[in-house]
Design a protein around this motif. Structure first.
Motif, PDB file in Angstrom:
ATOM      1  N   GLY A 302       0.797  -1.222   0.000  1.00 47.36           N
ATOM      2  CA  GLY A 302       0.000   0.000   0.000  1.00 47.36           C
ATOM      3  C   GLY A 302       0.823   1.261   0.000  1.00 47.36           C
ATOM      4  O   GLY A 302       0.275   2.362  -0.150  1.00 47.36           O
ATOM      5  N   MET A 303       2.136   1.145   0.160  1.00 44.96           N
ATOM      6  CA  MET A 303       3.011   2.309   0.071  1.00 44.96           C
ATOM      7  C   MET A 303       3.421   2.536  -1.386  1.00 44.96           C
ATOM      8  O   MET A 303       3.327   1.625  -2.212  1.00 44.96           O
ATOM      9  N   PRO A 304       3.869   3.741  -1.743  1.00 43.13           N
ATOM     10  CA  PRO A 304       4.199   4.052  -3.136  1.00 43.13           C
ATOM     11  C   PRO A 304       5.297   3.163  -3.706  1.00 43.13           C
ATOM     12  O   PRO A 304       6.119   2.609  -2.976  1.00 43.13           O
ATOM     13  N   THR A 305       5.318   3.058  -5.029  1.00 38.89           N
ATOM     14  CA  THR A 305       6.363   2.301  -5.712  1.00 38.89           C
ATOM     15  C   THR A 305       7.711   2.978  -5.552  1.00 38.89           C
ATOM     16  O   THR A 305       8.742   2.298  -5.414  1.00 38.89           O
ATOM     17  N   ASP A 306       7.730   4.307  -5.582  1.00 40.33           N
ATOM     18  CA  ASP A 306       8.971   5.074  -5.473  1.00 40.33           C
ATOM     19  C   ASP A 306       9.751   4.649  -4.228  1.00 40.33           C
ATOM     20  O   ASP A 306       9.271   4.798  -3.101  1.00 40.33           O
ATOM     21  N   ILE A 307      10.946   4.117  -4.424  1.00 43.90           N
ATOM     22  CA  ILE A 307      11.712   3.557  -3.316  1.00 43.90           C
ATOM     23  C   ILE A 307      12.113   4.623  -2.311  1.00 43.90           C
ATOM     24  O   ILE A 307      12.089   4.376  -1.092  1.00 43.90           O
ATOM     25  N   LYS A 308      12.481   5.801  -2.770  1.00 43.09           N
ATOM     26  CA  LYS A 308      12.892   6.853  -1.838  1.00 43.09           C
ATOM     27  C   LYS A 308      11.750   7.230  -0.904  1.00 43.09           C
ATOM     28  O   LYS A 308      11.942   7.385   0.311  1.00 43.09           O
ATOM     29  N   LEU A 339      16.956  -9.219   9.416  1.00 38.56           N
ATOM     30  CA  LEU A 339      17.761  -8.002   9.359  1.00 38.56           C
ATOM     31  C   LEU A 339      17.817  -7.439   7.948  1.00 38.56           C
ATOM     32  O   LEU A 339      17.979  -6.238   7.765  1.00 38.56           O
ATOM     33  N   SER A 340      17.648  -8.298   6.954  1.00 42.22           N
ATOM     34  CA  SER A 340      17.767  -7.890   5.551  1.00 42.22           C
ATOM     35  C   SER A 340      16.528  -8.258   4.756  1.00 42.22           C
ATOM     36  O   SER A 340      15.950  -9.333   4.937  1.00 42.22           O
ATOM     37  N   ASP A 341      16.164  -7.374   3.811  1.00 39.88           N
ATOM     38  CA  ASP A 341      15.038  -7.639   2.915  1.00 39.88           C
ATOM     39  C   ASP A 341      15.235  -8.902   2.088  1.00 39.88           C
ATOM     40  O   ASP A 341      14.271  -9.469   1.571  1.00 39.88           O
ATOM     41  N   LYS A 342      16.456  -9.347   1.969  1.00 39.96           N
ATOM     42  CA  LYS A 342      16.745 -10.567   1.215  1.00 39.96           C
ATOM     43  C   LYS A 342      15.974 -11.757   1.774  1.00 39.96           C
ATOM     44  O   LYS A 342      15.631 -12.692   1.039  1.00 39.96           O
ATOM     45  N   TYR A 343      15.698 -11.717   3.065  1.00 44.54           N
ATOM     46  CA  TYR A 343      15.070 -12.851   3.727  1.00 44.54           C
ATOM     47  C   TYR A 343      13.717 -12.540   4.341  1.00 44.54           C
ATOM     48  O   TYR A 343      13.180 -13.361   5.098  1.00 44.54           O
ATOM     49  N   THR A 344      13.145 -11.377   4.064  1.00 47.31           N
ATOM     50  CA  THR A 344      11.866 -11.067   4.692  1.00 47.31           C
ATOM     51  C   THR A 344      10.783 -12.038   4.243  1.00 47.31           C
ATOM     52  O   THR A 344      10.633 -12.338   3.057  1.00 47.31           O
ATOM     53  N   TRP A 345      10.035 -12.529   5.208  1.00 47.20           N
ATOM     54  CA  TRP A 345       8.913 -13.432   4.929  1.00 47.20           C
ATOM     55  C   TRP A 345       7.855 -12.763   4.065  1.00 47.20           C
ATOM     56  O   TRP A 345       7.106 -13.418   3.338  1.00 47.20           O
ATOM     57  N   LEU A 346       7.795 -11.433   4.097  1.00 43.46           N
ATOM     58  CA  LEU A 346       6.760 -10.701   3.380  1.00 43.46           C
ATOM     59  C   LEU A 346       6.900 -10.823   1.863  1.00 43.46           C
ATOM     60  O   LEU A 346       5.913 -10.684   1.133  1.00 43.46           O
ATOM     61  N   SER A 347       8.104 -11.089   1.374  1.00 41.16           N
ATOM     62  CA  SER A 347       8.293 -11.234  -0.070  1.00 41.16           C
ATOM     63  C   SER A 347       7.448 -12.364  -0.634  1.00 41.16           C
ATOM     64  O   SER A 347       6.957 -12.287  -1.761  1.00 41.16           O
ATOM     65  N   ASN A 348       7.278 -13.417   0.136  1.00 43.82           N
ATOM     66  CA  ASN A 348       6.478 -14.558  -0.305  1.00 43.82           C
ATOM     67  C   ASN A 348       5.066 -14.533   0.242  1.00 43.82           C
ATOM     68  O   ASN A 348       4.124 -14.942  -0.442  1.00 43.82           O
ATOM     69  N   TYR A 349       4.927 -14.046   1.453  1.00 39.97           N
ATOM     70  CA  TYR A 349       3.637 -14.118   2.123  1.00 39.97           C
ATOM     71  C   TYR A 349       2.753 -12.924   1.784  1.00 39.97           C
ATOM     72  O   TYR A 349       1.526 -13.042   1.751  1.00 39.97           O
ATOM     73  N   ALA A 350       3.341 -11.765   1.525  1.00 34.21           N
ATOM     74  CA  ALA A 350       2.568 -10.562   1.204  1.00 34.21           C
ATOM     75  C   ALA A 350       3.321  -9.727   0.175  1.00 34.21           C
ATOM     76  O   ALA A 350       3.744  -8.605   0.447  1.00 34.21           O
ATOM     77  N   ARG A 352       4.218  -7.288  -2.967  1.00 35.39           N
ATOM     78  CA  ARG A 352       3.595  -6.040  -3.406  1.00 35.39           C
ATOM     79  C   ARG A 352       2.854  -6.253  -4.719  1.00 35.39           C
ATOM     80  O   ARG A 352       3.294  -6.995  -5.593  1.00 35.39           O
ATOM     81  N   GLU A 353       1.741  -5.545  -4.883  1.00 32.55           N
ATOM     82  CA  GLU A 353       0.949  -5.671  -6.102  1.00 32.55           C
ATOM     83  C   GLU A 353       1.695  -5.148  -7.318  1.00 32.55           C
ATOM     84  O   GLU A 353       1.452  -5.609  -8.445  1.00 32.55           O
ATOM     85  N   ASP A 354       2.610  -4.189  -7.126  1.00 34.01           N
ATOM     86  CA  ASP A 354       3.336  -3.636  -8.270  1.00 34.01           C
ATOM     87  C   ASP A 354       4.539  -4.490  -8.660  1.00 34.01           C
ATOM     88  O   ASP A 354       5.259  -4.175  -9.614  1.00 34.01           O
TER      89      ASP A 354
END
Length: 403
Positions: A302-308, A339-350, A352-354
């Motif tokens: 739900g947050m913007p695509t823009d990474i910054k 600690l790192s996005d490389k391993y966040t469970w959210l990548s698979n479980y939730a 991003r729609e974009d």
């Protein structure tokens, strides 16, 4: 099994079940939301940190502890993560390696190799160790699901707790003893979740587990761990009331429970009442209980695509949420779920729609520090030094003096 690919079942197994009836990124509400949102999205919000101190050092300066969750495969196969973890963390929270599904391949086997390695790693890097979960309705091995009944449930549960906690006595400093036992939407008068443990042992299985863990290691800090307690919405109101009722019940029976694990899987800044959450934490503390933030991350759905822009929003959530929660002196430490996005469970479980990568943790997938790191650091900077040293803090201090 590819340990980077986290299925829904494994995500739940790691203590990451989504809020029932609430999206993974529920909206929080702060009093000055509009001004903060404008500052964050315009890039005028200042996330500058001073000095080169690690998160571990910044927290320790206030007699507070920071850590993260990880596992054997990640630390042994990723040198970059290993380096960041040893630098930033005072606490290692064991993920799946000490859960039933990983630890008990069959009824007669305890697979301690990975857990033993984590203990040795933590000792080498002078970290405390926390572990999940001694009792849970998820990630139960197939043999257990098939075998468990009213006649053997107590013997199986007590044997498991005694064997595991005894092995790691004085090595694992705190346990999530019982995880996610409360589910008000199951509509039981006592608020408990319908699970095999409840079916075969009744409500007293919770007290039974804490007594068994305390007998196996009288020095360990024993937590009840749960989610969906953070927001100003009716479902979380119900859950806070139910959790508090059960904590009061356990304390009234002199159960050896020492604290609450507040999972803290959170999201955008809306529908959040600092006053309501602080009242709940104060009520928990008034029972003589401590509090540990056990599984914190910030979902960016739900947050913007823009990474910054997105990184600034995630950093602001960390900063604001921690600033509220850490006002409670009973809160001993904050642990991020990875600690790192490389391993966040959210990548698979939730995801991003974009289709862009989830950016929910202090470091990105390439182990570069993000503004989320700064948001956490700034919350520690604002934290008043704890007047009293907790037992957990003193245990960590003792580790620092060991050769």
């Amino acid at each position: 099994m590819n340990h980077r690919q986290i299925t829904r079942r494994l995500a739940i197994a790691l203590g990451l079940s989504t809020f029932a009836g609430v999206s993974v990124s529920p909206l929080l509400k702060l009093e000055n939301l509009s001004q903060q949102a404008e500052a964050v999205e315009s890039g005028t919000q200042d996330f500058t940190v001073v000095g080169n101190a690690s998160l571990r050092e910044r927290a320790a300066a206030k007699r507070f502890l920071f850590g993260a969750a990880t596992g054997y495969y990640k630390l042994t196969n990723d040198a970059a993560l290993n380096a960041k973890f040893s630098q930033d963390c005072a606490i290692l929270m064991a993920e799946e390696d000490l859960l039933w599904g990983a630890l008990r391949p069959d009824a007669d086997t305890f697979a301690f190799t990975k857990g033993d390695w984590l203990i040795d790693y933590a000792r080498q890097h002078k970290m405390l160790v926390g572990a999940t979960h001694l009792v849970w309705h998820e990630y139960m091995p197939q043999w257990l699901e098939a075998k468990l009944n009213k006649q053997n449930a107590e013997q199986i549960l007590l044997q498991h707790i005694n064997k595991v906690v005894t092995r790691y006595a004085k090595k694992i400093h705190f346990w999530s003893v019982v995880n996610e036992a409360i589910l008000t939407s199951d509509k039981r008068p006592d608020g408990l979740r319908k699970t095999p443990w409840l079916e075969f042992l009744g409500p007293d299985y919770i007290e039974m587990a804490f007594r068994a863990a305390a007998a196996a290691d009288p020095q360990a800090l024993l937590l009840y761990n749960d989610n969906a307690l953070e927001y100003d919405i009716p479902y979380h109101d119900e859950r806070r009331a139910a959790v508090l009722k059960w904590l009061e019940r356990l304390k009234s029976k002199d159960t050896p429970i020492h604290g609450l694990g507040l999972q803290s899987h959170i999201g955008k800044l809306d529908n959040f009442s600092p006053k309501k959450l602080k009242t709940f934490l104060r009520d928990v503390a008034s029972l003589g209980l401590k509090i540990v933030i056990t599984e914190m991350d910030v979902g960016d759905a739900g947050m913007p695509t823009d990474i910054k822009v997105r990184d600034r929003m995630v950093a602001e959530v960390y900063k604001q949420f921690l600033s509220v929660v850490l006002e409670e002196p009973a809160v001993l430490g904050a642990i991020t779920w990875g600690l790192s996005d490389k391993y966040t469970w959210l990548s698979n479980y939730a995801p991003r729609e974009d289709g862009t990568p989830v950016r929910s943790l202090p470091y990105d997938a390439e182990m570069n520090r993000k503004l989320a790191w700064n948001g956490i650091a700034l919350a520690f900077e604002q934290l008043k030094q704890r007047r009293k040293s907790s037992k957990l803090w003193l245990a960590w201090r003792r580790l620092q003096t060991q050769v």
